[in-house]
Design a protein around this motif. Structure first.
Motif, PDB file in Angstrom:
ATOM      1  N   GLU A 131       0.838  -1.197   0.000  1.00 13.08           N
ATOM      2  CA  GLU A 131       0.000   0.000   0.000  1.00 13.08           C
ATOM      3  C   GLU A 131       0.874   1.249   0.000  1.00 13.08           C
ATOM      4  N   ARG A 132       0.330   2.307  -0.586  1.00 11.44           N
ATOM      5  CA  ARG A 132       1.022   3.593  -0.562  1.00 11.44           C
ATOM      6  C   ARG A 132       0.679   4.297   0.752  1.00 11.44           C
ATOM      7  N   THR A 133       1.707   4.622   1.519  1.00 10.75           N
ATOM      8  CA  THR A 133       1.499   5.249   2.821  1.00 10.75           C
ATOM      9  C   THR A 133       2.385   6.480   2.952  1.00 10.75           C
ATOM     10  N   LEU A 134       1.812   7.594   3.424  1.00  9.31           N
ATOM     11  CA  LEU A 134       2.600   8.801   3.651  1.00  9.31           C
ATOM     12  C   LEU A 134       3.086   8.912   5.091  1.00  9.31           C
ATOM     13  N   MET A 135       2.320   8.355   6.018  1.00 10.61           N
ATOM     14  CA  MET A 135       2.646   8.540   7.435  1.00 10.61           C
ATOM     15  C   MET A 135       2.214   7.314   8.229  1.00 10.61           C
ATOM     16  N   ARG A 136       3.059   6.902   9.163  1.00  6.67           N
ATOM     17  CA  ARG A 136       2.715   5.795  10.056  1.00  6.67           C
ATOM     18  C   ARG A 136       2.461   6.359  11.455  1.00  6.67           C
ATOM     19  N   VAL A 137       1.359   5.911  12.045  1.00  9.26           N
ATOM     20  CA  VAL A 137       0.938   6.467  13.331  1.00  9.26           C
ATOM     21  C   VAL A 137       0.577   5.331  14.277  1.00  9.26           C
ATOM     22  N   SER A 138       1.048   5.442  15.518  1.00  7.72           N
ATOM     23  CA  SER A 138       0.656   4.510  16.572  1.00  7.72           C
ATOM     24  C   SER A 138      -0.490   5.150  17.352  1.00  7.72           C
ATOM     25  N   LEU A 139      -1.661   4.526  17.282  1.00  4.75           N
ATOM     26  CA  LEU A 139      -2.863   5.095  17.894  1.00  4.75           C
ATOM     27  C   LEU A 139      -3.250   4.272  19.113  1.00  4.75           C
ATOM     28  N   LYS A 163      -6.867   6.960   4.113  1.00  4.05           N
ATOM     29  CA  LYS A 163      -6.164   6.150   3.130  1.00  4.05           C
ATOM     30  C   LYS A 163      -4.645   6.311   3.212  1.00  4.05           C
ATOM     31  N   LEU A 164      -4.189   7.515   3.543  1.00  7.55           N
ATOM     32  CA  LEU A 164      -2.769   7.828   3.439  1.00  7.55           C
ATOM     33  C   LEU A 164      -1.983   7.540   4.708  1.00  7.55           C
ATOM     34  N   ILE A 165      -2.694   7.272   5.805  1.00  4.58           N
ATOM     35  CA  ILE A 165      -2.030   7.005   7.085  1.00  4.58           C
ATOM     36  C   ILE A 165      -2.176   5.539   7.440  1.00  4.58           C
ATOM     37  N   SER A 166      -1.074   4.927   7.821  1.00  5.08           N
ATOM     38  CA  SER A 166      -1.082   3.538   8.272  1.00  5.08           C
ATOM     39  C   SER A 166      -1.104   3.529   9.792  1.00  5.08           C
ATOM     40  N   LEU A 167      -2.177   2.981  10.367  1.00  3.93           N
ATOM     41  CA  LEU A 167      -2.323   2.942  11.820  1.00  3.93           C
ATOM     42  C   LEU A 167      -1.769   1.627  12.362  1.00  3.93           C
TER      43      LEU A 167
END
Length: 547
Positions: free
Chosen positions: A430-438, A542-546
């Motif tokens: 997948e295309r991801t711009l930002m990875r975030v730990s939620l 779509k752009l953020i990977s949680l």
């Protein structure tokens, strides 16, 4: 939608009332919206049948050549129901694995060309594997009870035939189709014109003209209504030259011009996708608002039809357009089918874009991610220089992000998160711009531009973000409510390219543009509109990977 067929004259009908006898209801796919096959379509069908089944197959199947309809059906790429003689003869489709056209027969076509298929004297159940297949084996083989397809190195049962109605062996003509449908088409014309007469009074009327067939139908209806209106054309900068020439020959009153906005912002946003249509916001919606906002309150007319897609099926006739504040939008041909539109064009002698006769079914931005691979194949042949520019950009993006050649070959760039049936073609991730730990009401992310985040966070309600803590390269954001609203601001902080959309829609002129956008804190009312229109923030999910 429903398609009717006259059993005596052997012609399609847009309404059962057009027939002198009890019409046949053609069994279509739920999403099919048939249109007349063009000379180009018929040549494609002829070449496919004769190549696949031997010379003369086309003539045996298509006895009534002048009256053939094609209806788009769901598939991995381009696929049509081939409708003639009152039945769906089969499916014409572009095989994405082989990059080749095939015809898949339905029971009605077996009576005419069944002798051209290899037969196996056995039966099978749907999805059952019959036996091994070799690359030079035929694409399809007939069973006693159905059809098997060569899939990879196996023959798999794909259809179990049920009793079906035989094709009508009667010659007909397109002139007769137009003649018999004329009363029903003119009735539809009057309904749409009456709708135009009932539009809210006291507003200027702007007709959006794209150069496509539906907007050409709409323009004819508006002219016949004798209402005062302005014609608006939006040049996205990605229109095909014939479309621009055609629109100029028809004429318009107001021009929206996106210029080179697409190419200037491509580096910041990446390739547009079906689930990430930043291009529509920059190339269509924003230029339209800039060009028309001085007319508000006003009303816009669009040539939108509900049968174009499942999403538009739910669209009403009138709505308040959130992208055009102060405007009401109306769709006078919302209930028209594809066949009704083409019959109306023929009946009223409406001049249309010449690209339709050259195999281009979808007009608009030539590199639209909603297009199919076959659309791009057509584009490569007719406009090689245009495609070379786009392909080189895609190739550079693929190399920068570690995508393989199949990412280009199968057009995986058309999705941020490809559906399973597409991702199986190519394991590109997948295309991801930002990875975030939620976790609960806190989000952790690395390398956030904290100074810009603090400035842009003022655009949302001050009660949403309750605290920000920086530890090394990790920023922890505490918030209330929807995390995507906060993370959308984070995307803007790190990846803003200064496209200017937020500035166009800010009513207090609080957005200041440089290389990137910033907020005048004294003028900002924290309404959040800039986050709603920002292509980054709007697609945060779509752009953020949680994780």
């Amino acid at each position: 939608m429903r398609l009717y067929w006259d059993p005596v004259e052997n012609i399609p009908l847009v309404d059962r009332r057009c027939s002198h006898d009890e019409p046949i209801v053609v069994s279509l796919s739920k999403v099919s919206d048939p249109r007349p096959a063009t000379e180009w379509d018929l040549k494609l069908l002829r070449d496919t049948l004769d190549t696949q089944l031997g010379a003369g197959a086309y003539r045996e199947l298509i006895m009534n050549e002048e009256v053939v309809l094609l209806g788009r059906v769901p598939y991995m790429d381009t696929a049509y129901e081939v409708i003639t003689d009152g039945v769906v003869m089969g499916h014409l489709f572009f095989d994405v694995l082989e990059f080749k056209w095939y015809f898949k027969p339905n029971p009605p076509s077996i009576s005419r060309i069944g002798h051209r298929f290899e037969k196996l004297e056995e039966e099978g159940r749907r999805n059952e594997i019959l036996r091994d297949a070799k690359p030079d084996d035929p694409k399809y083989v007939l069973l006693r009870n159905g059809l098997a397809e060569r899939v990879g190195d196996k023959f798999v049962v794909i259809k179990e035939f049920k009793p079906s109605r035989n094709p009508i062996p009667v010659k007909s003509s397109w002139a007769k189709v137009v003649s018999m449908n004329e009363p029903c088409v003119l009735s539809r014309e009057f309904e749409s014109i009456r709708m135009l007469w009932r539009l809210p009074k006291g507003r200027k009327i702007v007709l959006s003209f794209s150069g496509g067939k539906d907007s050409s139908v709409l323009l004819e209806l508006a002219r016949r209504s004798e209402l005062d209106f302005l014609v608006y054309f939006n040049d996205t900068g990605l229109e095909l030259p014939e479309t621009v020439s055609f629109v100029e020959s028809v004429g318009f009153d107001i021009l929206g011009d996106a210029g080179d906005s697409f190419w200037r912002n491509l580096e910041h946003f990446g390739p547009p996708a079906r689930d990430y249509r930043w291009c529509c916001k920059l190339l269509k919606l924003a230029p339209t608002y800039r060009a028309l906002k001085h007319l508000k309150p006003a009303l816009t007319l669009v040539g939108q039809r509900k049968y174009e897609s499942s999403a538009r099926m739910r669209s009403p006739y009138f709505w308040e357009n959130s992208w055009l504040p102060g405007f009401i939008t109306a769709a006078p041909i919302n209930d028209w089918s594809n066949l009704q539109a083409w019959l109306y064009i023929n009946l009223r002698k409406i001049r249309i874009n010449p690209l339709y006769s050259e195999g281009f079914e979808r007009l608009g931005c030539y590199l639209c991610p909603a297009s199919r691979l076959w659309d791009y194949e057509r584009l490569k042949k007719k406009y090689p220089s245009l495609w070379e520019v786009w392909e080189s950009r895609l190739r550079n993006y693929a190399q920068e992000h570690g995508y393989s050649e199949c990412w280009l070959k199968y057009g995986i760039w058309r999705w941020v998160r490809p559906p399973n049936r597409i991702s199986r073609l190519c394991d590109s991730g997948e295309r991801t711009l930002m990875r975030v730990s939620l976790s609960g009401n806190s989000a952790k992310l690395e390398d956030l531009d904290n100074e810009r985040f603090e400035n842009l966070s003022k655009s949302v309600s001050r009660s949403i973000i309750t605290g920000v803590k920086l530890e090394g390269s990790v920023t922890t954001i505490h918030f209330k409510g929807d995390p995507l609203e906060v993370l959308g601001v984070a995307l803007r902080a790190n990846f803003c390219g200064g496209c200017g959309l937020c500035s166009d829609y800010c009513e207090t002129e609080a957005i200041k543009l440089g290389p990137r956008a910033s907020i005048d804190l004294n003028a900002c009312r924290s309404c959040g509109k800039c986050n709603e229109v920002c292509p980054l923030s709007a697609y945060a999910k779509k752009l953020i990977s949680l994780c």
